[in-house]
Design a protein around this motif. Structure first.
Motif, PDB file in Angstrom:
ATOM      1  N   SER A  75      50.687   9.261  26.308  1.00 42.62           N
ATOM      2  CA  SER A  75      51.605   8.227  26.855  1.00 42.62           C
ATOM      3  C   SER A  75      51.758   6.947  26.102  1.00 42.62           C
ATOM      4  CB  SER A  75      51.354   7.914  28.521  1.00 42.62           C
ATOM      5  OG  SER A  75      51.293   8.887  29.205  1.00 42.62           O
ATOM      6  N   GLN A  76      50.596   6.713  25.401  1.00 45.53           N
ATOM      7  CA  GLN A  76      50.667   5.410  24.641  1.00 45.53           C
ATOM      8  C   GLN A  76      51.492   5.568  23.435  1.00 45.53           C
ATOM      9  OE1 GLN A  76      46.497   4.947  23.837  1.00 45.53           O
ATOM     10  NE2 GLN A  76      46.088   4.359  26.194  1.00 45.53           N
ATOM     11  N   ASN A  77      51.454   7.066  22.924  1.00 46.88           N
ATOM     12  CA  ASN A  77      52.329   6.938  21.699  1.00 46.88           C
ATOM     13  C   ASN A  77      53.645   7.207  22.034  1.00 46.88           C
ATOM     14  OD1 ASN A  77      49.929   7.240  20.294  1.00 46.88           O
ATOM     15  ND2 ASN A  77      49.753   9.589  20.614  1.00 46.88           N
ATOM     16  N   LEU A  78      54.000   7.610  23.186  1.00 51.28           N
ATOM     17  CA  LEU A  78      55.277   7.699  23.697  1.00 51.28           C
ATOM     18  C   LEU A  78      55.800   6.255  23.963  1.00 51.28           C
ATOM     19  CD1 LEU A  78      55.686  10.952  25.996  1.00 51.28           C
ATOM     20  CD2 LEU A  78      57.002  10.369  23.799  1.00 51.28           C
ATOM     21  N   SER A  79      54.992   5.433  24.541  1.00 49.48           N
ATOM     22  CA  SER A  79      55.509   4.269  24.941  1.00 49.48           C
ATOM     23  C   SER A  79      55.998   3.412  23.740  1.00 49.48           C
ATOM     24  CB  SER A  79      54.266   3.522  25.833  1.00 49.48           C
ATOM     25  OG  SER A  79      54.626   2.337  26.186  1.00 49.48           O
ATOM     26  N   SER A  80      54.907   3.832  22.541  1.00 54.92           N
ATOM     27  CA  SER A  80      55.414   2.983  21.517  1.00 54.92           C
ATOM     28  C   SER A  80      56.932   3.505  20.669  1.00 54.92           C
ATOM     29  CB  SER A  80      54.278   3.094  20.296  1.00 54.92           C
ATOM     30  OG  SER A  80      52.947   2.710  20.708  1.00 54.92           O
ATOM     31  N   LEU A  81      56.998   4.720  20.770  1.00 53.87           N
ATOM     32  CA  LEU A  81      58.099   5.500  20.382  1.00 53.87           C
ATOM     33  C   LEU A  81      59.309   4.800  21.368  1.00 53.87           C
ATOM     34  CD1 LEU A  81      59.458   7.182  18.414  1.00 53.87           C
ATOM     35  CD2 LEU A  81      59.017   9.120  19.943  1.00 53.87           C
ATOM     36  N   TYR A  82      59.314   4.693  22.514  1.00 51.47           N
ATOM     37  CA  TYR A  82      60.412   4.368  23.283  1.00 51.47           C
ATOM     38  C   TYR A  82      60.662   2.939  23.205  1.00 51.47           C
ATOM     39  CZ  TYR A  82      59.883   8.550  26.380  1.00 51.47           C
ATOM     40  OH  TYR A  82      59.964   9.764  26.901  1.00 51.47           O
ATOM     41  N   ASP A  83      59.434   2.039  22.834  1.00 52.38           N
ATOM     42  CA  ASP A  83      59.734   0.581  22.291  1.00 52.38           C
ATOM     43  C   ASP A  83      60.131   0.348  21.195  1.00 52.38           C
ATOM     44  OD1 ASP A  83      59.237  -2.360  22.959  1.00 52.38           O
ATOM     45  OD2 ASP A  83      58.111  -2.059  21.131  1.00 52.38           O
ATOM     46  N   TYR A  84      60.283   1.441  20.396  1.00 59.65           N
ATOM     47  CA  TYR A  84      60.898   1.208  18.922  1.00 59.65           C
ATOM     48  C   TYR A  84      62.568   1.703  19.154  1.00 59.65           C
ATOM     49  CZ  TYR A  84      62.429   2.556  14.361  1.00 59.65           C
ATOM     50  OH  TYR A  84      63.277   2.416  12.959  1.00 59.65           O
ATOM     51  N   ILE A  85      62.448   2.703  19.798  1.00 64.14           N
ATOM     52  CA  ILE A  85      63.974   3.243  20.201  1.00 64.14           C
ATOM     53  C   ILE A  85      64.758   2.224  20.924  1.00 64.14           C
ATOM     54  CG2 ILE A  85      65.278   4.825  21.435  1.00 64.14           C
ATOM     55  CD1 ILE A  85      63.236   6.989  21.069  1.00 64.14           C
ATOM     56  N   TYR A  86      64.157   1.494  21.976  1.00 62.20           N
ATOM     57  CA  TYR A  86      64.593   0.416  22.687  1.00 62.20           C
ATOM     58  C   TYR A  86      65.057  -0.793  21.611  1.00 62.20           C
ATOM     59  CZ  TYR A  86      65.634  -3.002  26.243  1.00 62.20           C
ATOM     60  OH  TYR A  86      66.156  -4.009  26.985  1.00 62.20           O
ATOM     61  N   ARG A  87      64.371  -1.135  20.844  1.00 60.68           N
ATOM     62  CA  ARG A  87      64.462  -2.359  19.884  1.00 60.68           C
ATOM     63  C   ARG A  87      65.495  -1.884  18.905  1.00 60.68           C
ATOM     64  NH1 ARG A  87      60.346  -3.024  16.752  1.00 60.68           N
ATOM     65  NH2 ARG A  87      59.005  -1.647  17.691  1.00 60.68           N
ATOM     66  N   ARG A  88      65.652  -0.738  18.470  1.00 64.37           N
ATOM     67  CA  ARG A  88      66.726  -0.197  17.670  1.00 64.37           C
ATOM     68  C   ARG A  88      68.217  -0.119  18.184  1.00 64.37           C
ATOM     69  NH1 ARG A  88      66.662  -0.717  12.425  1.00 64.37           N
ATOM     70  NH2 ARG A  88      67.423   1.308  12.019  1.00 64.37           N
ATOM     71  N   LEU A  89      68.031   0.112  19.447  1.00 64.74           N
ATOM     72  CA  LEU A  89      69.442   0.203  20.348  1.00 64.74           C
ATOM     73  C   LEU A  89      69.745  -1.272  20.623  1.00 64.74           C
ATOM     74  CD1 LEU A  89      68.409   2.828  23.129  1.00 64.74           C
ATOM     75  CD2 LEU A  89      70.233   3.018  21.489  1.00 64.74           C
ATOM     76  N   VAL A  90      69.166  -2.121  20.659  1.00 64.82           N
ATOM     77  CA  VAL A  90      69.346  -3.498  20.803  1.00 64.82           C
ATOM     78  C   VAL A  90      69.924  -4.206  19.373  1.00 64.82           C
ATOM     79  CG1 VAL A  90      68.308  -5.798  21.294  1.00 64.82           C
ATOM     80  CG2 VAL A  90      67.720  -4.242  22.826  1.00 64.82           C
ATOM     81  N   GLU A  91      69.162  -3.787  18.454  1.00 65.47           N
ATOM     82  CA  GLU A  91      69.631  -4.007  17.118  1.00 65.47           C
ATOM     83  C   GLU A  91      70.899  -3.696  16.850  1.00 65.47           C
ATOM     84  OE1 GLU A  91      68.385  -3.039  12.455  1.00 65.47           O
ATOM     85  OE2 GLU A  91      67.108  -3.127  13.997  1.00 65.47           O
ATOM     86  N   ALA A  92      71.161  -2.305  17.101  1.00 63.51           N
ATOM     87  CA  ALA A  92      72.671  -1.734  16.961  1.00 63.51           C
ATOM     88  C   ALA A  92      73.496  -2.466  17.825  1.00 63.51           C
ATOM     89  CB  ALA A  92      72.394  -0.229  17.248  1.00 63.51           C
TER      90      ALA A  92
END
Length: 123
Positions: A75-92
């Motif tokens: 869950s900690q690993n997935l949370s980091s991945l979800y956070d990265y995906i979220y930040r990239r979506l915002v950036e895009a």
């Protein structure tokens, strides 16, 4: 007077009767659909459609993150991945960058495919 839409009713029934594992799969598929819609919107210079679709994808990714059970290491690993995906979506979305969305959609597709494999093995 409300208009009866059998497709909407079917979709609602699918969601309310789905098992938790299937709901997660539906969420991944929804995120993929919205990211691809955003890519098309950006390519067509339809900023309103692109913006709305990215926001919907962000909401799904945030929901997936909030539903993780922190007692499991994955869950900690997935949370980091979800956070990265979220930040990239915002950036895009800010930069109207479809290339970033292409990167993100491939990551979500990989998560979805992995989840489907897990579901098949546990069914």
């Amino acid at each position: 007077m409300a208009v009866f839409n059998p497709y909407q009713q079917y979709q609602q029934n699918s969601i309310t009767s789905a098992k938790p594992g299937q709901l997660t799969l539906m969420l991944y598929n929804g995120a993929i659909k919205f990211i691809k819609t955003a890519i098309l919107g950006m390519e067509k210079k339809d900023i309103g459609t692109a913006n709305g679709a990215v926001i919907r994808a962000q909401e799904i990714i945030r929901y997936l993150d909030h539903t993780l059970d922190p007692q499991y290491e994955i869950s900690q690993n997935l949370s980091s991945l979800y956070d990265y995906i979220y930040r990239r979506l915002v950036e895009a979305n800010i930069n109207k960058n479809a290339a970033v969305l292409e990167e993100v959609v491939s990551m979500v597709e990989e998560l979805r495919d992995t989840w489907m494999s897990v579901l098949k093995k546990t069914s």
